[in-house]
Scaffold this motif. Structure first.
Motif, short mmCIF file in Angstrom:
data_model
loop_
_atom_site.label_atom_id
_atom_site.label_comp_id
_atom_site.label_asym_id
_atom_site.label_seq_id
_atom_site.Cartn_x
_atom_site.Cartn_y
_atom_site.Cartn_z
N ARG A 160 0.70 -1.14 0.01
CA ARG A 160 0.04 -0.01 -0.20
C ARG A 160 0.81 1.30 -0.14
O ARG A 160 1.78 1.23 0.34
N LYS A 161 0.37 2.43 -0.59
CA LYS A 161 1.00 3.41 -0.63
C LYS A 161 0.83 4.23 0.92
O LYS A 161 -0.05 4.07 1.68
N LYS A 162 2.09 4.76 1.26
CA LYS A 162 2.19 5.36 2.74
C LYS A 162 1.28 6.59 2.58
O LYS A 162 1.81 7.39 1.57
N ARG A 163 0.17 6.72 3.48
CA ARG A 163 -0.76 8.02 3.24
C ARG A 163 0.22 9.27 3.97
O ARG A 163 0.73 9.18 5.07
N GLN A 164 0.00 10.41 3.33
CA GLN A 164 0.96 11.70 4.00
C GLN A 164 0.06 12.07 5.14
O GLN A 164 -1.13 12.23 4.88
N THR A 165 0.62 12.25 6.26
CA THR A 165 -0.27 12.92 7.21
C THR A 165 0.16 14.51 7.64
O THR A 165 1.37 14.50 7.54
N TYR A 166 -0.87 15.18 7.91
CA TYR A 166 -0.22 16.40 8.42
C TYR A 166 -0.69 16.88 9.56
O TYR A 166 -1.83 16.58 10.06
N THR A 167 0.23 17.61 10.03
CA THR A 167 -0.40 18.14 11.59
C THR A 167 -1.53 18.95 11.71
O THR A 167 -2.01 19.68 10.78
#
Length: 102
Positions: A3-10
């Motif tokens: 799976r693609k790693k999802r970008q997480t934002y603060t």
């Protein structure tokens, strides 16, 4: 299959993006392009923060209450409704027994 790693934002990043998009000279698309996110993501964050603020700041009749006070207010309203039903029943019962022949 990986799976693609999802970008997480603060949360701070997301709030700042929404604030920038709300300024009169900016659009969601231009802010999204500058930050490297999609414009739809800005819309989603705005909707999320609006929903969050509605839940965080419980407002009843224009007055802000804490979560505890809001729960107590809901409880008291339920109790009031139950008592009103009881009073209506008692009024009908009193009228019924008042019309009974002795």
């Amino acid at each position: 299959m990986t799976r693609k790693k999802r970008q997480t934002y603060t949360e701070e990043f997301r709030r700042e993006a929404v604030k920038r998009a709300e300024k009169p000279d900016n659009t969601n698309a231009s802010v999204a392009k500058d930050l490297g996110v999609s414009a739809q993501q800005i819309y989603n964050w705005r909707r999320q923060f609006n929903r969050l603020s509605d839940k965080q700041f419980n407002s009843v009749d224009g007055v802000d209450y804490s979560k505890k006070e809001s729960a107590e207010l809901r409880k008291l309203r339920r109790e009031k409704a139950a008592l009103e039903k009881e009073v209506e029943f008692l009024k009908k019962a009193a009228a019924y027994f008042a019309n009974q022949p002795e």
